[in-house]
Design a protein around this motif. Structure first.
Motif, PDB file in Angstrom:
ATOM      1  N   THR A   1     -13.071 -81.614  21.375  1.00  0.00           N
ATOM      2  CA  THR A   1     -12.815 -82.620  22.611  1.00  0.00           C
ATOM      3  C   THR A   1     -11.619 -82.271  23.418  1.00  0.00           C
ATOM      4  O   THR A   1     -11.324 -82.932  24.503  1.00  0.00           O
ATOM      5  CB  THR A   1     -12.512 -84.049  22.173  1.00  0.00           C
ATOM      6  N   CYS A   2     -10.844 -81.057  23.352  1.00  0.00           N
ATOM      7  CA  CYS A   2      -9.922 -80.563  24.028  1.00  0.00           C
ATOM      8  C   CYS A   2      -8.767 -81.633  23.980  1.00  0.00           C
ATOM      9  O   CYS A   2      -7.977 -81.987  25.173  1.00  0.00           O
ATOM     10  CB  CYS A   2     -10.367 -80.255  25.360  1.00  0.00           C
ATOM     11  N   GLU A   3      -8.437 -82.092  22.982  1.00  0.00           N
ATOM     12  CA  GLU A   3      -7.194 -82.910  22.823  1.00  0.00           C
ATOM     13  C   GLU A   3      -6.167 -82.494  21.926  1.00  0.00           C
ATOM     14  O   GLU A   3      -5.655 -83.264  20.843  1.00  0.00           O
ATOM     15  CB  GLU A   3      -7.789 -84.273  22.360  1.00  0.00           C
ATOM     16  N   ALA A   4      -6.043 -81.316  21.800  1.00  0.00           N
ATOM     17  CA  ALA A   4      -5.251 -80.621  20.848  1.00  0.00           C
ATOM     18  C   ALA A   4      -3.835 -79.934  21.511  1.00  0.00           C
ATOM     19  O   ALA A   4      -3.088 -79.408  20.700  1.00  0.00           O
ATOM     20  CB  ALA A   4      -5.867 -79.577  19.981  1.00  0.00           C
ATOM     21  N   GLY A   5      -3.821 -80.189  22.568  1.00  0.00           N
ATOM     22  CA  GLY A   5      -2.772 -79.604  23.400  1.00  0.00           C
ATOM     23  C   GLY A   5      -2.617 -78.237  23.604  1.00  0.00           C
ATOM     24  O   GLY A   5      -1.556 -77.693  24.130  1.00  0.00           O
ATOM     25  N   ILE A   6      -3.675 -77.346  23.096  1.00  0.00           N
ATOM     26  CA  ILE A   6      -3.695 -76.107  23.252  1.00  0.00           C
ATOM     27  C   ILE A   6      -3.858 -75.493  24.636  1.00  0.00           C
ATOM     28  O   ILE A   6      -4.606 -75.983  25.544  1.00  0.00           O
ATOM     29  CB  ILE A   6      -5.016 -75.523  22.362  1.00  0.00           C
ATOM     30  N   ARG A   7      -3.239 -74.471  25.091  1.00  0.00           N
ATOM     31  CA  ARG A   7      -3.287 -73.651  26.481  1.00  0.00           C
ATOM     32  C   ARG A   7      -4.679 -73.533  26.548  1.00  0.00           C
ATOM     33  O   ARG A   7      -5.581 -73.221  25.904  1.00  0.00           O
ATOM     34  CB  ARG A   7      -2.748 -72.462  26.476  1.00  0.00           C
TER      35      ARG A   7
ATOM     36  N   ASN B   1     -10.547 -73.728  26.710  1.00  0.00           N
ATOM     37  CA  ASN B   1     -11.266 -72.540  26.083  1.00  0.00           C
ATOM     38  C   ASN B   1     -10.850 -72.031  24.690  1.00  0.00           C
ATOM     39  O   ASN B   1     -11.440 -71.891  23.661  1.00  0.00           O
ATOM     40  CB  ASN B   1     -11.598 -71.239  27.104  1.00  0.00           C
ATOM     41  N   ALA B   2      -9.475 -71.951  24.729  1.00  0.00           N
ATOM     42  CA  ALA B   2      -8.734 -71.049  23.417  1.00  0.00           C
ATOM     43  C   ALA B   2      -8.862 -72.036  22.323  1.00  0.00           C
ATOM     44  O   ALA B   2      -8.816 -71.847  21.180  1.00  0.00           O
ATOM     45  CB  ALA B   2      -7.222 -70.994  23.821  1.00  0.00           C
TER      46      ALA B   2
ATOM     47  N   LEU C   1     -11.303 -62.781  22.805  1.00  0.00           N
ATOM     48  CA  LEU C   1     -10.420 -63.838  21.910  1.00  0.00           C
ATOM     49  C   LEU C   1     -10.947 -65.321  22.265  1.00  0.00           C
ATOM     50  O   LEU C   1     -10.496 -65.996  21.441  1.00  0.00           O
ATOM     51  CB  LEU C   1      -8.732 -63.599  22.305  1.00  0.00           C
ATOM     52  N   ILE C   2     -11.533 -65.570  23.400  1.00  0.00           N
ATOM     53  CA  ILE C   2     -11.922 -66.960  23.616  1.00  0.00           C
ATOM     54  C   ILE C   2     -13.644 -66.924  23.829  1.00  0.00           C
ATOM     55  O   ILE C   2     -14.107 -67.684  24.247  1.00  0.00           O
ATOM     56  CB  ILE C   2     -11.437 -67.637  25.033  1.00  0.00           C
ATOM     57  N   ALA C   3     -14.294 -66.100  23.110  1.00  0.00           N
ATOM     58  CA  ALA C   3     -15.774 -65.723  23.205  1.00  0.00           C
ATOM     59  C   ALA C   3     -16.456 -67.069  22.713  1.00  0.00           C
ATOM     60  O   ALA C   3     -17.595 -67.555  23.340  1.00  0.00           O
ATOM     61  CB  ALA C   3     -16.221 -64.711  22.431  1.00  0.00           C
ATOM     62  N   PRO C   4     -15.922 -67.678  21.753  1.00  0.00           N
ATOM     63  CA  PRO C   4     -16.613 -69.010  21.220  1.00  0.00           C
ATOM     64  C   PRO C   4     -16.767 -69.900  22.101  1.00  0.00           C
ATOM     65  O   PRO C   4     -17.502 -70.888  22.283  1.00  0.00           O
ATOM     66  CB  PRO C   4     -15.574 -69.449  20.067  1.00  0.00           C
TER      67      PRO C   4
END
Length: 383
Positions: A131-137, A185-186, A266-269
């Motif tokens: 959900t893009c709620e992990a703080g990752i770049r 994406n990461a 590196l961000i293919a998935p």
């Protein structure tokens, strides 16, 4: 005057409900033909479906701008971030198999990385990542720095994750202590690592297995990566290899098979898959079937969780209200193709649009025209 206005509104609503119709093949053909000219894009595919059948599919145009190579039924389009929805389905299947849960923590599976990671990430879960709620770049532009990874590394995405988790979070924490949504994406690289750990298979192997089970075709990277005769992408930019950046252009530029522009592995998935147009339509229909209660691949509750767990961006998909209709679906573009799926579960209706150009304006215009025609919204003159 108020009574007349009330009668007019009621008449429109009744008319809209009674006259809603399936758009016809000839109408779609005319729409695509007009869009190709209006937006000066090479090729477009449009499919319209319900849970029972894909009853319209029209593909038209050129594989390469200003060429004489016509697009064909089996040609592939890059689906960009629509790939995120595939990762979400993979996660849903493994959860139904009781191999993990939405709340599975990343460091429960990779405890050896915890000591070198920032403490803010220690409790992030699969659901947080999806959900893009992990703080990752984010890695949503070509200006973001990718760390040097040893070309001989056994798992380059694992090494990338190790580096990411040592970087400062880019999202603020809300009042509950959770990271606020920030598209990443990461984050999907880390989510893929979770799936790989519990399935003991690579992300690529999991994707291939799922597509074989669904009898759908898919390839990795841009279409010309596996066959130079496939459709080229076209973007409003040129890729400068010296600076590794995109230079904006006012007209569509073709991207030949030997062009250096590509998504970083590196961000293919998160967004580096391609599918034929009709297979992409059938894949979208799979979502519609699941959401309308047809037992397809996942249980209905899993489909609902993927699509509606969060408002706005849920688990690899987006949802919103569109003129009173609750819609869900996914968009994808790496700048040289653009693909969209729109799903309206309550009306058993969905459609897809795919173009070999990075033109959201063209896709938005066709979306509005399809919806207006399907629902007989003749009075919505602004669409």
């Amino acid at each position: 005057m108020r009574c007349l206005l009330k009668i007019l509104i009621i008449t429109m609503l009744v008319s809209n409900k009674c006259l809603a119709q399936k758009i016809t093949q000839s109408e779609v053909q005319k729409l695509v033909d007009y869009a190709l000219t209006k937006f000066k894009i090479p090729a477009m595919s449009v499919a319209v479906m319900n849970a029972e059948q894909v009853y319209i599919h029209h593909i038209q145009g050129l594989r390469i701008k200003n060429s004489h190579e016509f697009i064909e039924e089996d040609d592939y389009f890059h689906i960009g971030s629509c790939s995120k929805s595939i990762l979400a389905i993979l996660a849903g299947k493994l959860i139904e198999q009781r191999k993990l849960s939405w709340g599975t923590r990343f460091f429960d599976l990779y405890p050896e990385l915890k000591s070198s990671s920032r403490p803010e990430y220690h409790s992030i879960t699969l659901e947080d990542l999806l959900t893009c709620e992990a703080g990752i770049r984010g890695y949503t532009t070509d200006k973001e720095f990718f760390p040097p990874i040893d070309s001989n590394a056994l798992n380059k995405r694992y090494e990338f994750a190790k580096w990411l988790l040592g970087e400062e979070p880019i999202s603020k924490v809300d009042e509950t202590g959770k990271f606020r949504h920030l598209y990443s994406n990461a984050g999907y690289t880390l989510a893929a690592l979770i799936l790989e750990a519990v399935a003991d298979s690579s992300w690529e192997e999991l994707i291939i297995q799922m597509m074989n089970e669904l009898n759908l075709r898919l390839t990795f990277g841009f279409p010309t990566r596996f066959n130079p005769q496939q459709p080229w992408g076209h973007g409003y930019f040129e890729f400068d290899t010296a600076s590794n950046t995109a230079i904006e252009r006012k007209t569509l530029q073709p991207f030949a098979p030997d062009n250096a522009y590509r998504l970083n592995e590196l961000i293919a998935p998160a967004g580096d898959l391609s599918m034929p147009a009709l297979d992409f339509a059938k894949y979208t229909q799979l979502h519609l079937q699941g959401l309308t209660g047809v037992d397809k691949y996942l249980q209905k509750q899993t489909w609902n969780h993927i699509h509606f767990f969060r408002s706005g961006f849920s688990i690899g998909v987006g949802n919103s209200m569109y003129y009173g209709k609750q819609i869900t679906g996914f968009d994808g573009s790496a700048g040289t193709f653009y693909c969209r799926s729109i799903i309206v579960p309550t009306d058993n209706f969905a459609f897809t649009i795919m173009i070999n150009a990075g033109s959201q304006n063209a896709v938005d215009w066709v979306t509005a025209k399809l919806v207006k025609k399907y629902y007989n919204w003749w009075w919505k003159v602004w669409l």
